[in-house]
Design a protein around this motif. Structure first.
Motif, mmCIF file in Angstrom:
data_model
loop_
_atom_site.group_PDB
_atom_site.id
_atom_site.type_symbol
_atom_site.label_atom_id
_atom_site.label_comp_id
_atom_site.label_asym_id
_atom_site.label_seq_id
_atom_site.Cartn_x
_atom_site.Cartn_y
_atom_site.Cartn_z
ATOM 1 N N LEU A 226 0.849 -1.203 0.000
ATOM 2 C CA LEU A 226 0.000 0.000 0.000
ATOM 3 C C LEU A 226 0.879 1.246 0.000
ATOM 4 C CD1 LEU A 226 -2.834 -0.719 2.604
ATOM 5 C CD2 LEU A 226 -3.109 -0.426 0.136
ATOM 6 N N GLU A 227 1.961 1.188 0.760
ATOM 7 C CA GLU A 227 2.812 2.377 0.909
ATOM 8 C C GLU A 227 3.350 2.834 -0.441
ATOM 9 O OE1 GLU A 227 5.973 1.975 3.772
ATOM 10 O OE2 GLU A 227 6.719 3.995 3.387
ATOM 11 N N ILE A 228 3.633 1.877 -1.347
ATOM 12 C CA ILE A 228 4.161 2.277 -2.651
ATOM 13 C C ILE A 228 3.084 2.237 -3.742
ATOM 14 C CG2 ILE A 228 6.566 1.722 -2.152
ATOM 15 C CD1 ILE A 228 6.133 -0.921 -3.668
ATOM 16 N N GLY A 229 1.818 2.203 -3.306
ATOM 17 C CA GLY A 229 0.729 2.357 -4.270
ATOM 18 C C GLY A 229 0.576 1.214 -5.252
ATOM 19 N N GLN A 230 0.899 0.006 -4.842
ATOM 20 C CA GLN A 230 0.671 -1.166 -5.713
ATOM 21 C C GLN A 230 -0.760 -1.662 -5.465
ATOM 22 O OE1 GLN A 230 2.454 -2.774 -8.093
ATOM 23 N NE2 GLN A 230 4.017 -1.172 -8.051
ATOM 24 N N TRP A 231 -1.723 -0.926 -6.050
ATOM 25 C CA TRP A 231 -3.129 -1.187 -5.713
ATOM 26 C C TRP A 231 -3.580 -2.569 -6.170
ATOM 27 C CZ3 TRP A 231 -2.977 2.346 -2.454
ATOM 28 C CH2 TRP A 231 -2.545 3.643 -2.751
ATOM 29 N N ASP A 232 -3.066 -3.033 -7.304
ATOM 30 C CA ASP A 232 -3.497 -4.340 -7.798
ATOM 31 C C ASP A 232 -3.101 -5.441 -6.816
ATOM 32 O OD1 ASP A 232 -4.405 -5.703 -10.623
ATOM 33 O OD2 ASP A 232 -2.924 -6.944 -9.579
ATOM 34 N N LEU A 233 -1.851 -5.413 -6.397
ATOM 35 C CA LEU A 233 -1.382 -6.418 -5.444
ATOM 36 C C LEU A 233 -2.071 -6.231 -4.088
ATOM 37 C CD1 LEU A 233 0.340 -8.739 -4.566
ATOM 38 C CD2 LEU A 233 2.313 -7.206 -4.423
ATOM 39 N N ALA A 234 -2.271 -4.983 -3.682
ATOM 40 C CA ALA A 234 -2.946 -4.733 -2.408
ATOM 41 C C ALA A 234 -4.358 -5.327 -2.437
ATOM 42 C CB ALA A 234 -2.996 -3.235 -2.113
ATOM 43 N N ALA A 235 -5.048 -5.165 -3.574
ATOM 44 C CA ALA A 235 -6.404 -5.725 -3.679
ATOM 45 C C ALA A 235 -6.353 -7.251 -3.610
ATOM 46 C CB ALA A 235 -7.063 -5.262 -4.973
ATOM 47 N N GLU A 236 -5.336 -7.852 -4.232
ATOM 48 C CA GLU A 236 -5.208 -9.312 -4.126
ATOM 49 C C GLU A 236 -4.978 -9.728 -2.675
ATOM 50 O OE1 GLU A 236 -3.344 -11.826 -6.749
ATOM 51 O OE2 GLU A 236 -4.121 -10.857 -8.552
ATOM 52 N N LEU A 237 -4.175 -8.948 -1.952
ATOM 53 C CA LEU A 237 -3.910 -9.279 -0.550
ATOM 54 C C LEU A 237 -5.176 -9.120 0.299
ATOM 55 C CD1 LEU A 237 -0.388 -7.614 -0.308
ATOM 56 C CD2 LEU A 237 -0.854 -10.078 -0.226
ATOM 57 N N LEU A 238 -6.003 -8.141 -0.045
ATOM 58 C CA LEU A 238 -7.272 -7.995 0.671
ATOM 59 C C LEU A 238 -8.193 -9.177 0.375
ATOM 60 C CD1 LEU A 238 -7.896 -4.165 0.276
ATOM 61 C CD2 LEU A 238 -7.415 -5.411 2.390
ATOM 62 N N ALA A 239 -8.135 -9.669 -0.866
ATOM 63 C CA ALA A 239 -8.916 -10.868 -1.195
ATOM 64 C C ALA A 239 -8.419 -12.051 -0.369
ATOM 65 C CB ALA A 239 -8.822 -11.163 -2.687
ATOM 66 N N VAL A 240 -7.100 -12.156 -0.236
ATOM 67 C CA VAL A 240 -6.535 -13.227 0.602
ATOM 68 C C VAL A 240 -7.068 -13.117 2.027
ATOM 69 C CG1 VAL A 240 -4.407 -13.996 1.730
ATOM 70 C CG2 VAL A 240 -4.445 -13.623 -0.742
ATOM 71 N N ASP A 241 -7.096 -11.893 2.544
ATOM 72 C CA ASP A 241 -7.557 -11.700 3.921
ATOM 73 C C ASP A 241 -8.983 -12.215 4.081
ATOM 74 O OD1 ASP A 241 -7.268 -11.014 6.531
ATOM 75 O OD2 ASP A 241 -7.575 -8.868 6.246
ATOM 76 N N ALA A 242 -9.795 -12.011 3.040
ATOM 77 C CA ALA A 242 -11.181 -12.487 3.114
ATOM 78 C C ALA A 242 -11.263 -14.001 2.963
ATOM 79 C CB ALA A 242 -12.014 -11.804 2.032
ATOM 80 N N CYS A 243 -10.281 -14.595 2.282
ATOM 81 C CA CYS A 243 -10.322 -16.047 2.011
ATOM 82 C C CYS A 243 -9.986 -16.884 3.231
ATOM 83 C CB CYS A 243 -9.330 -16.403 0.901
ATOM 84 S SG CYS A 243 -9.879 -15.972 -0.760
ATOM 85 N N ILE A 244 -9.331 -16.308 4.241
ATOM 86 C CA ILE A 244 -8.770 -17.144 5.308
ATOM 87 C C ILE A 244 -9.588 -17.094 6.586
ATOM 88 C CG2 ILE A 244 -6.425 -17.006 4.412
ATOM 89 C CD1 ILE A 244 -5.841 -14.862 6.544
ATOM 90 N N GLY A 245 -10.818 -16.558 6.503
ATOM 91 C CA GLY A 245 -11.633 -16.526 7.714
ATOM 92 C C GLY A 245 -11.591 -15.162 8.362
ATOM 93 N N GLU A 246 -11.441 -15.135 9.661
ATOM 94 C CA GLU A 246 -11.396 -13.871 10.401
ATOM 95 C C GLU A 246 -10.305 -12.963 9.813
ATOM 96 O OE1 GLU A 246 -12.957 -11.616 13.630
ATOM 97 O OE2 GLU A 246 -13.544 -13.587 12.921
ATOM 98 N N PRO A 247 -10.667 -11.725 9.418
ATOM 99 C CA PRO A 247 -9.655 -10.889 8.753
ATOM 100 C C PRO A 247 -8.473 -10.559 9.666
ATOM 101 C CG PRO A 247 -11.824 -9.812 8.774
ATOM 102 C CD PRO A 247 -11.966 -11.068 9.549
ATOM 103 N N ALA A 248 -7.301 -10.476 9.060
ATOM 104 C CA ALA A 248 -6.085 -10.152 9.814
ATOM 105 C C ALA A 248 -5.690 -8.693 9.642
ATOM 106 C CB ALA A 248 -4.933 -11.056 9.371
ATOM 107 N N THR A 249 -6.294 -8.001 8.689
ATOM 108 C CA THR A 249 -5.961 -6.587 8.486
ATOM 109 C C THR A 249 -7.189 -5.740 8.814
ATOM 110 O OG1 THR A 249 -6.640 -6.436 6.174
ATOM 111 C CG2 THR A 249 -4.431 -7.268 6.603
ATOM 112 N N GLY A 250 -6.992 -4.478 8.968
ATOM 113 C CA GLY A 250 -8.086 -3.599 9.376
ATOM 114 C C GLY A 250 -8.651 -2.786 8.225
ATOM 115 N N ARG A 251 -8.868 -1.511 8.464
ATOM 116 C CA ARG A 251 -9.494 -0.650 7.459
ATOM 117 C C ARG A 251 -8.526 -0.086 6.442
ATOM 118 N NH1 ARG A 251 -13.391 3.049 11.325
ATOM 119 N NH2 ARG A 251 -14.826 1.378 11.878
ATOM 120 N N GLN A 252 -7.260 -0.094 6.824
ATOM 121 C CA GLN A 252 -6.225 0.583 6.038
ATOM 122 C C GLN A 252 -6.318 0.266 4.545
ATOM 123 O OE1 GLN A 252 -2.474 -1.214 6.919
ATOM 124 N NE2 GLN A 252 -1.231 0.456 6.128
#
Lengths: 311, 293
Positions: A226-252
């Motif tokens: 996120l810090e370097i604005g890689q939105w595509d990869l960040a969105a994939e990581l957010l999808a991962v967070d949703a895939c594994i159950g209870e989210p590990a990241t917050g609102r950021q």
């Protein structure tokens, strides 16, 4: 599952606008296959990989059933369009017929099959190919083997892959030093999670040491990209967070994506300037829109209790 | 002596680097170089002004390194006073006798460069502190560590009471809930790495014990951001927690090894690595690589 309603509302908004942007592109004639497309596609990435990704996003919207009626209608329209582009599966079938060890026809077909767009001859062919030792002997990266195994699972083919062995062979399976990840490896990680969990439908699909490992380090990876604005990869990581159950990241993450999203719904892939030509912009950023829709859909679906899948 | 035209900042930075190098050499027992375990050897090895006083940059350097000046004494395995040494009769005691030139130097540095006035934020929990107070809090804790170690020497008075507040992980008042704030907190903890020494314990250490995953995340984040000095300092906290018996989610030695091979090579960073190494592995054995495996 505890859900942060502000995260859910931001995710829903970002995903819905990305879906509309994809639909607007389709209506403007972007993303169509060239009229002269034949089976021997020189570069399947250019020709119909984006159509498969469009089908992925739309089929997940329909599978998870958490979108409003407007988004559901849009997703159905996009799937119809993509199915028409692959000539109701004939194009995938012909390509698979000719190239028996090529996996992209299977992987693309799976996204349609998920939403019950079926091609009987294609399924007979895939079932037959699955019994060839040659098909299983293809040398591929471990995360690609998972992609194939999951595609065959979605289509409903009879194989019984050794999921534990497939998972163990990936980068994630080794739970390596989390600071050794690079950009390409991060994409391999996200895809390993997508295939093992069938895009969030099976949050228990990650073996336990891997599950804990992803929960430990996902916040770090999301933060640095996120810090370097890689939105595509960040969105994939957010999808991962949703895939594994209870989210590990917050609102950021979702708030950063919402801020990066353009007024017309375009979700930029990174922080570079967006091409002023709408056709080029569509080509460059359609993958990120797809990821945004996928991530939002799985996020909402998991928060609302998940989607049971037939085993 | 400064070269003509050398900016003061460069001169001070060079003094810090020189003193970190001497401390590192003493910690690693580099043969024949200044050993801080021998009284006055450090002072004898340093330049003095014509009037015999210690030059300002040297004192400033001592002020910057603070508690780390005692690292060679605290880790010297042959010393029965080493609190990590199982043979140390004072092991369970909070009093770690320290002596020698490091203490003299640090005491003089604190006299010449006194701690910031205590009128900064007192850690009152009644309201959210402005961000600047986070920095003051870091300085206050560094001072507490220096005074706590000096109190065991003839050069320190009473140990100062610990600051009333600690940098806390988790959301700031008024900010959204969620696991957001490990980033800022771990950076603060990196700035407090001088507290990660044997013989020191307190509320900051309690936080480190309780939040090893946040420390580990901060370490991995700093590695990925190529902020290797911050990574080294957080790895030092992890090594401290490991020495304290806490289970870790991140292997520390590969981090130390990677920073040693790719870092800035400065003595300050190497000193952080060496202290982390000693916390993890104890004194070096003959034939063992300097970075643990």
């Amino acid at each position: 599952m505890t859900a942060d309603t502000r995260v859910l509302s931001t995710a829903q908004h970002v995903g819905s606008r990305a879906l509309d942007w994809l639909d607007a592109g389709r209506r403007n004639g972007f993303g169509r296959l060239p009229d002269n497309t034949v089976v021997d596609l020189a570069d399947p990435n250019d020709a119909y990989k984006p159509l498969g990704e469009l089908a992925l996003a739309a089929s997940l919207v329909l599978r998870d059933g958490v979108a409003g009626p407007g988004d559901t209608r849009t997703a159905r329209g996009l799937l119809d369009f993509a199915w028409d582009q692959v000539r109701a599966g004939d194009l995938l079938y012909e390509r698979q017929l000719r190239h028996l060890t090529t996996t992209d026809p299977l992987e693309t077909y799976a996204h349609f099959a998920r939403a019950d767009y079926r091609h009987a001859a294609m399924e007979e062919l895939l079932d037959s190919l699955g019994r060839l030792r040659a098909v299983h002997a293809v040398e591929a990266e471990p995360n690609r083997r998972l992609a194939v195994a999951n595609a065959r699972r979605i289509v409903g083919l009879a194989d019984r892959p050794d999921w534990a062995a497939l998972a163990a062979a990936t980068w994630l399976g080794a739970t390596p030093e989390p600071w050794a990840v690079d950009w390409m490896t991060a994409y391999r990680i996200t895809h390993t999670v997508f295939h093992l969990t069938d895009w969030g439908a099976r949050p228990d699909g990650l073996p336990e040491p891997v599950h804990a490992y992803v929960r430990d380090w996902l916040p770090v990876w999301l933060d640095v990209w996120l810090e370097i604005g890689q939105w595509d990869l960040a969105a994939e990581l957010l999808a991962v967070d949703a895939c594994i159950g209870e989210p590990a990241t917050g609102r950021q993450g979702w708030e950063a994506l919402a801020t990066a999203q353009h007024a017309d719904g375009l979700l930029p892939r990174d922080s570079e300037p967006v091409d002023a030509d709408p056709a080029h912009a569509f080509r460059d950023h359609q993958h990120t829109a797809v990821v945004g829709v996928v991530a939002a859909t799985i996020t909402l679906s998991r928060a609302l209790g998940g989607t049971p899948v037939a085993t | 002596m400064p070269f003509a035209g050398t900016p003061l900042r460069d001169e001070y930075a060079a003094a810090v680097e020189r003193m970190a190098r001497r401390t590192l050499d003493a910690l690693q027992g580099a043969g024949g170089t200044a050993s801080l375990t021998e009284p006055d050897e450090l002072l004898a090895s340093l330049p003095t002004d014509p009037d015999g006083s210690v030059p300002g940059p040297v004192l400033a350097a001592a002020r910057v390194l603070g508690p780390d000046l005692f690292a060679p004494q605290l880790f010297n395995s042959s010393s029965p006073l080493n609190p990590l040494n199982p043979l140390n009769p004072f092991r369970e005691s909070t009093r770690v006798p320290l002596d020698g030139s490091a203490a003299r130097l640090l005491a003089e540095a604190r006299r010449v460069f006194p701690p910031p006035a205590a009128d900064s934020w007192d850690g009152s929990p009644t309201g959210p502190p402005p961000p600047a107070d986070d920095a003051n809090l870091v300085i206050a804790w560094q001072d507490w560590a220096a005074s706590a170690l000096l109190a065991h020497t003839p050069y320190g008075g009473q140990a100062a009471p610990p600051p009333a507040a600690v940098p806390r992980p988790g959301p700031r008042p008024g900010s959204p809930p969620g696991p957001h704030d490990w980033q800022a907190w771990s950076v603060r903890m990196a700035q407090l790495s001088v507290l990660a020494l044997p013989g020191l314990d307190g509320p900051v250490h309690e936080l480190a014990r309780a939040h090893t995953l946040d420390l580990a995340r901060g370490t991995a984040r700093s590695m990925l951001r190529r902020d290797l000095r911050t990574a080294a300092r957080l790895a030092r906290w992890l090594a401290w927690a490991r020495a304290d018996g806490r289970p870790l989610r991140l292997e520390v030695w590969p981090v130390l090894e990677r920073i040693r091979l790719t870092g800035d090579g400065s003595a300050r960073t190497l000193l952080e690595l060496a202290i982390a190494d000693r916390l993890l592995n104890g004194p070096p054995e003959p034939g063992r690589a300097r970075t643990p495996r």
